[in-house]
Design an enzyme around this catalytic site. Sequence first.
Site, PDB file in Angstrom:
ATOM      1  N   THR A  13      22.409  44.996 -42.655  1.00  0.00           N
ATOM      2  CA  THR A  13      21.242  45.094 -41.630  1.00  0.00           C
ATOM      3  C   THR A  13      21.053  43.467 -41.045  1.00  0.00           C
ATOM      4  O   THR A  13      20.652  43.384 -39.836  1.00  0.00           O
ATOM      5  CB  THR A  13      19.816  45.269 -42.535  1.00  0.00           C
ATOM      6  OG1 THR A  13      19.981  46.638 -42.977  1.00  0.00           O
ATOM      7  CG2 THR A  13      18.802  45.215 -41.879  1.00  0.00           C
ATOM      8  N   ASP A  62      28.199  49.213 -42.131  1.00  0.00           N
ATOM      9  CA  ASP A  62      27.017  49.419 -43.140  1.00  0.00           C
ATOM     10  C   ASP A  62      27.485  49.760 -44.458  1.00  0.00           C
ATOM     11  O   ASP A  62      28.402  50.354 -44.691  1.00  0.00           O
ATOM     12  CB  ASP A  62      26.273  50.869 -42.553  1.00  0.00           C
ATOM     13  CG  ASP A  62      25.147  51.001 -43.317  1.00  0.00           C
ATOM     14  OD1 ASP A  62      24.974  50.932 -44.532  1.00  0.00           O
ATOM     15  OD2 ASP A  62      24.049  51.433 -42.504  1.00  0.00           O
ATOM     16  N   SER A  63      27.078  48.782 -45.143  1.00  0.00           N
ATOM     17  CA  SER A  63      27.701  48.819 -46.567  1.00  0.00           C
ATOM     18  C   SER A  63      27.424  50.074 -47.494  1.00  0.00           C
ATOM     19  O   SER A  63      28.201  50.098 -48.355  1.00  0.00           O
ATOM     20  CB  SER A  63      26.748  47.796 -47.670  1.00  0.00           C
ATOM     21  OG  SER A  63      25.678  48.101 -47.921  1.00  0.00           O
ATOM     22  N   SER A  64      26.784  51.046 -46.710  1.00  0.00           N
ATOM     23  CA  SER A  64      26.856  52.388 -47.428  1.00  0.00           C
ATOM     24  C   SER A  64      28.213  53.051 -47.340  1.00  0.00           C
ATOM     25  O   SER A  64      28.589  53.841 -47.848  1.00  0.00           O
ATOM     26  CB  SER A  64      25.565  53.352 -47.115  1.00  0.00           C
ATOM     27  OG  SER A  64      25.554  53.214 -45.950  1.00  0.00           O
ATOM     28  N   ASP A  95      22.625  47.896 -49.461  1.00  0.00           N
ATOM     29  CA  ASP A  95      22.601  49.088 -50.167  1.00  0.00           C
ATOM     30  C   ASP A  95      23.709  49.160 -51.401  1.00  0.00           C
ATOM     31  O   ASP A  95      23.653  49.667 -52.355  1.00  0.00           O
ATOM     32  CB  ASP A  95      23.126  50.456 -49.356  1.00  0.00           C
ATOM     33  CG  ASP A  95      21.814  50.593 -48.472  1.00  0.00           C
ATOM     34  OD1 ASP A  95      20.888  50.225 -48.876  1.00  0.00           O
ATOM     35  OD2 ASP A  95      22.185  51.389 -47.399  1.00  0.00           O
ATOM     36  N   THR A 276      23.026  53.262 -69.818  1.00  0.00           N
ATOM     37  CA  THR A 276      21.578  53.930 -70.014  1.00  0.00           C
ATOM     38  C   THR A 276      21.127  53.973 -68.490  1.00  0.00           C
ATOM     39  O   THR A 276      21.457  53.240 -67.733  1.00  0.00           O
ATOM     40  CB  THR A 276      20.794  53.115 -70.915  1.00  0.00           C
ATOM     41  OG1 THR A 276      19.483  53.520 -70.934  1.00  0.00           O
ATOM     42  CG2 THR A 276      20.786  51.548 -70.679  1.00  0.00           C
ATOM     43  N   GLN A 277      20.086  54.921 -68.681  1.00  0.00           N
ATOM     44  CA  GLN A 277      19.449  55.128 -67.362  1.00  0.00           C
ATOM     45  C   GLN A 277      18.145  53.928 -67.250  1.00  0.00           C
ATOM     46  O   GLN A 277      17.573  53.902 -66.232  1.00  0.00           O
ATOM     47  CB  GLN A 277      18.623  56.572 -67.274  1.00  0.00           C
ATOM     48  CG  GLN A 277      19.889  57.509 -67.216  1.00  0.00           C
ATOM     49  CD  GLN A 277      19.221  58.872 -67.262  1.00  0.00           C
ATOM     50  OE1 GLN A 277      17.849  59.210 -67.208  1.00  0.00           O
ATOM     51  NE2 GLN A 277      20.236  60.225 -67.444  1.00  0.00           N
ATOM     52  N   CYS A 278      17.825  53.447 -68.493  1.00  0.00           N
ATOM     53  CA  CYS A 278      16.930  52.352 -68.624  1.00  0.00           C
ATOM     54  C   CYS A 278      17.359  51.317 -67.604  1.00  0.00           C
ATOM     55  O   CYS A 278      18.500  50.680 -67.664  1.00  0.00           O
ATOM     56  CB  CYS A 278      16.537  52.123 -70.091  1.00  0.00           C
ATOM     57  SG  CYS A 278      15.899  53.384 -70.778  1.00  0.00           S
TER      58      CYS A 278
HETATM   59  N1  ASP Z   1      22.310  50.220 -44.768  1.00  0.00           N
HETATM   60  C1  ASP Z   1      22.233  48.937 -44.770  1.00  0.00           C
HETATM   61  C2  ASP Z   1      23.601  48.214 -45.542  1.00  0.00           C
HETATM   62  O1  ASP Z   1      23.647  48.528 -46.586  1.00  0.00           O
HETATM   63  C3  ASP Z   1      20.962  48.233 -45.500  1.00  0.00           C
HETATM   64  C4  ASP Z   1      20.893  46.802 -45.685  1.00  0.00           C
HETATM   65  O2  ASP Z   1      21.666  45.905 -45.121  1.00  0.00           O
HETATM   66  O3  ASP Z   1      19.831  46.563 -46.101  1.00  0.00           O
HETATM   67  O4  ASP Z   1      24.389  47.769 -44.815  1.00  0.00           O
END
Ligand code: ASP
Length: 343
Positions: A13, A62-64, A95, A276-278
Amino acid sequence: MKRQILILYTGGTIGMKSSAQGYAPDDGFEALLDTRLRLQQSPDSIHQLPDYHVVKFSQLIDSSNLMPADWTQIGQTLNDNWNNYDGFIVLHGTDTMAYTASALSFILQGMNKPVIITGSQIPLSELRNDALDNLVTSLILAGNYDIPEICIYFNGRLLRGNRSKKIKSAELDAFDSPNFPWLGQVGIHIDIQKKLLLKPGQPDFNLPHCNPNRVVITPIYPGISARVIDALLDSDEVRALILQSYGVGNPPDKNTAFIASLERAGNNGVVLLNTTQCLQGSVNQGAYATGATLNRIGVTPAADLTLEAAFTKLHFLIGMGDDAATIRKNITRPLCGECSHTD
Ligand code: ASP
């Protein structure tokens, strides 16, 4: 002498612009940064910044969309430039930032210079943004402080990279390290917790070959069936399964088919790691009879590793060629502050 800082822009972003499809990575980040710095800072205050040079990924992401091989590529870039700079900033999407921070901590062990990963929730291209402040403060930290660690700096918090998590999707304080104190806090003053920092080491960098299919993850949820485990492990390429179990590490042990699937996988050489989910605390598989079942079938408790640290450490160790027995033995031995000592 001013420190020389290398900024590696990978996408995210921080450097995006709005498009018809929503925010997308943009190439013009370096020029925009220059303009913004000149517009918003006096020439005097700009001189307080270290010298910096920007390099970027040939494909900004985009890091996703990030893949495990990208960790190695970032590590390679830092490794190639290690002797020419005094510190490094990685601009990255939020992300998967905690995954990259964790992965880099294993790739770049024995660090003796700061590597600060940052990004933003609002792009630098917007009038009102958190990008400029996150980047300027990261430059000040890398340019003036001895922080021999992979850190995330975000919204006033300096966090150990391999203890950090993205905890908020739409607030500026998006990152925290819920199970480890902050390494520093930036408000009116910059306050670094020197006693928490890792000691500077001798660089011992390793660039693993990461196959994305090696490690799989499943949360445990009410009603989870053996079929979920069997489907996840239905490939010869999988070497490790991370379970995200309840509380101190409890699974549904009355589901005998589910437990039998896990046991079969372990016997077939898959590393079974129980997180753990915690958000806080540690896995203690013997505390309840349900959890003790996992001890009996050879599941390894992940102590207080975050999911991101557990996942990337498994990728790292597998990528380095370790076998299952070695990984089971070493996964909770701290390499770079990622977990508390368990022995
Ligand atoms: N989708 C974006 C990413 O991870 C979100 C961000 O950078 O805040 O590249």
